[in-house]
Design a protein around this motif. Structure first.
Motif, short mmCIF file in Angstrom:
data_model
loop_
_atom_site.label_atom_id
_atom_site.label_comp_id
_atom_site.label_asym_id
_atom_site.label_seq_id
_atom_site.Cartn_x
_atom_site.Cartn_y
_atom_site.Cartn_z
N TYR A 147 0.83 -1.21 0.00
CA TYR A 147 0.00 0.00 0.00
C TYR A 147 0.87 1.26 0.00
CZ TYR A 147 -2.51 3.97 1.79
OH TYR A 147 -2.98 5.25 1.94
N MET A 148 1.88 1.29 0.87
CA MET A 148 2.73 2.49 0.97
C MET A 148 3.43 2.78 -0.36
SD MET A 148 2.38 3.99 3.85
CE MET A 148 3.77 5.12 3.75
N ALA A 149 3.92 1.74 -1.01
CA ALA A 149 4.64 1.93 -2.27
C ALA A 149 3.72 2.37 -3.40
CB ALA A 149 5.36 0.64 -2.66
N ASN A 150 2.50 1.83 -3.43
CA ASN A 150 1.62 2.07 -4.56
C ASN A 150 0.66 3.24 -4.37
OD1 ASN A 150 1.74 -0.28 -6.79
ND2 ASN A 150 2.35 -1.07 -4.80
N SER A 151 0.12 3.41 -3.16
CA SER A 151 -0.83 4.51 -2.95
C SER A 151 -0.16 5.78 -2.45
CB SER A 151 -1.91 4.09 -1.95
OG SER A 151 -2.90 3.33 -2.62
N GLU A 152 0.90 5.63 -1.65
CA GLU A 152 1.57 6.81 -1.09
C GLU A 152 2.88 7.12 -1.81
OE1 GLU A 152 0.64 8.26 2.26
OE2 GLU A 152 -1.18 7.08 2.38
N GLN A 153 3.29 6.21 -2.69
CA GLN A 153 4.56 6.38 -3.43
C GLN A 153 5.75 6.58 -2.50
OE1 GLN A 153 1.68 7.90 -5.32
NE2 GLN A 153 1.88 5.86 -6.17
N VAL A 154 5.74 5.87 -1.36
CA VAL A 154 6.86 5.93 -0.42
C VAL A 154 7.42 4.51 -0.28
CG1 VAL A 154 7.63 6.51 1.90
CG2 VAL A 154 5.77 7.83 0.85
N PRO A 155 8.61 4.23 -0.82
CA PRO A 155 9.20 2.90 -0.64
C PRO A 155 9.41 2.64 0.86
CG PRO A 155 10.43 4.20 -2.25
CD PRO A 155 9.49 5.13 -1.58
N SER A 156 8.86 1.54 1.33
CA SER A 156 8.86 1.27 2.78
C SER A 156 9.08 -0.20 3.05
CB SER A 156 7.52 1.70 3.40
OG SER A 156 7.21 3.04 3.10
N ALA A 157 9.42 -0.50 4.29
CA ALA A 157 9.42 -1.87 4.79
C ALA A 157 8.63 -1.84 6.10
CB ALA A 157 10.84 -2.37 5.03
N ILE A 158 7.58 -2.65 6.17
CA ILE A 158 6.72 -2.67 7.36
C ILE A 158 6.70 -4.07 7.93
CG2 ILE A 158 4.36 -2.34 8.21
CD1 ILE A 158 3.99 -0.19 6.07
N GLY A 159 7.01 -4.17 9.21
CA GLY A 159 6.95 -5.44 9.92
C GLY A 159 5.90 -5.38 11.02
N LEU A 160 4.98 -6.35 11.02
CA LEU A 160 3.88 -6.40 12.00
C LEU A 160 3.92 -7.75 12.69
CD1 LEU A 160 1.07 -5.09 9.61
CD2 LEU A 160 2.55 -3.71 11.09
N SER A 161 3.79 -7.75 14.01
CA SER A 161 3.98 -9.01 14.72
C SER A 161 3.14 -9.06 16.00
CB SER A 161 5.47 -9.16 15.06
OG SER A 161 5.75 -10.44 15.56
N VAL A 162 2.43 -10.20 16.18
CA VAL A 162 1.61 -10.41 17.38
C VAL A 162 1.91 -11.80 17.91
CG1 VAL A 162 -0.72 -10.56 18.33
CG2 VAL A 162 -0.22 -8.88 16.54
N LEU A 163 2.28 -11.89 19.18
CA LEU A 163 2.56 -13.17 19.83
C LEU A 163 1.39 -13.52 20.74
CD1 LEU A 163 4.76 -15.37 20.13
CD2 LEU A 163 5.70 -14.03 22.03
N VAL A 164 0.69 -14.61 20.41
CA VAL A 164 -0.50 -15.01 21.16
C VAL A 164 -0.15 -16.18 22.07
CG1 VAL A 164 -2.91 -15.76 20.99
CG2 VAL A 164 -1.95 -14.28 19.22
N ASP A 165 -0.56 -16.09 23.33
CA ASP A 165 -0.28 -17.15 24.31
C ASP A 165 -1.25 -18.31 24.12
OD1 ASP A 165 1.02 -18.41 26.37
OD2 ASP A 165 0.90 -16.70 27.75
N THR A 166 -1.00 -19.41 24.81
CA THR A 166 -1.83 -20.61 24.66
C THR A 166 -3.26 -20.40 25.15
OG1 THR A 166 -0.93 -21.38 26.78
CG2 THR A 166 0.08 -22.25 24.77
N ASP A 167 -3.47 -19.40 26.02
CA ASP A 167 -4.83 -19.13 26.50
C ASP A 167 -5.51 -18.02 25.69
OD1 ASP A 167 -3.44 -16.91 27.30
OD2 ASP A 167 -4.03 -17.00 29.41
N ASP A 168 -4.95 -17.72 24.51
CA ASP A 168 -5.47 -16.71 23.58
C ASP A 168 -5.18 -15.27 24.02
OD1 ASP A 168 -6.46 -18.32 21.51
OD2 ASP A 168 -8.32 -18.70 22.61
#
Length: 294
Positions: A147-168
């Motif tokens: 999205y950032m590269a195509n709609s905003e024309q800003v070359p980017s690297a985006i990392g998203l991360s969620v660690l879920v425990d065994t009890d959710d």
């Protein structure tokens, strides 16, 4: 660690970078919606991505991110702003899938690989601005990057991360966004690509006690990061009985009379935070009277 985001410039202005710890923010959404693991990860990643994009806005500017894939979780809607507050919901909260080939939560399987990512910005002007791109991955980090590269024309690297425990419950959630400025050298870009490729998951680093500052230092090198701002992040919903009343008034006098006759009142629930608002027959009579004044 309380949730916060840092805004930085790196390599003397060649790179703009953001990193966020959003564990409590995503935890609040998980508790309110009682999401299962795959739903939690998909909603959480979308919230982290929205917070990172929201950090590029001015204070009162707002944005809505919609992820509409063909996977079992259904559409995901997240609101954010330039002040660091966010709220979100996912259509199907009870999705849990077998791990993917890497032994991780199968976010791609939950979101789907066909569909779209839409960003709608309200910058306080007459019209809103929106951009839509097709989903290219379903893992969401790559989709926000696209999205950032195509709609905003800003070359980017985006990392998203969620660690879920065994009890959710949420053990850790966070991410980064690195934006390449026009004067960035090939040497700097190559270095960052190598560092990002060998990085552990952000949520694992946060779970081990690393801060957003330390995470960016891993990528950039400590001496190359200049922190410009540190902004608190939190889940916050601005719903109210008055706002829902406005929506009821918009239905018109006949519809409100039907609520009085058939249900002897009305109940509204906020999709974002799960709060309930009750309207008695007397409340509805007042709202009906307001429609007749318009």
């Amino acid at each position: 660690m309380s949730d916060y985001l840092i805004k930085t410039v790196c390599f003397e202005g060649q790179i703009r970078a953001y990193a966020v710890c959003a564990t409590e923010t995503v935890s609040e959404a998980q508790r309110r919606h009682d999401t299962w693991s795959a739903s939690s990860a998909a909603l959480g990643r979308t919230m982290v991505g929205t917070v990172l994009l929201g950090a590029t806005l001015k204070g009162d500017d707002k944005m809505t991110v919609k992820v509409e894939g063909n996977g079992p979780v259904g559409p995901i809607i997240v609101d954010g702003n330039g002040k660091g507050t966010t709220k979100g919901y996912i259509t199907n909260t009870k999705v849990s899938l077998p791990p993917n080939e890497l032994g991780k939560i199968d976010v791609k399987g939950a979101v789907g690989t066909e569909g779209s990512l839409t960003v709608i910005k309200d910058l306080g002007l007459k019209d809103t601005f929106s951009g839509t791109v097709p989903l290219i991955s379903g893992e969401l980090g790559e989709d926000f990057t696209y999205y950032m590269a195509n709609s905003e024309q800003v070359p980017s690297a985006i990392g998203l991360s969620v660690l879920v425990d065994t009890d959710d419950s949420i053990k850790a959630a966070g991410g980064f966004m690195i934006q390449v400025m026009p004067d960035a050298t090939n040497e700097t870009i190559t270095l960052l690509e190598e560092k990002i490729a060998e990085m552990p998951l952000v949520s694992s680093l946060l779970d081990d006690g690393e801060s957003p500052e330390q995470i960016l230092a891993r990528i950039m090198g400590e001496d190359n990061v200049k922190v410009l701002e540190k902004m608190p992040i939190k889940f916050e919903c601005d719903c109210s009985k008055e706002r829902f009343a406005t929506a009821i008034i918009a239905l018109g006098a006949d519809e409100i009379q039907s609520m009085i006759d058939e249900d002897h009142g009305a109940e509204a629930e906020c999709h974002f935070c799960g709060k309930h608002y009750h309207y008695s027959e007397a409340d509805l009579e007042e709202l009906k009277a307001e429609t007749l004044l318009k």
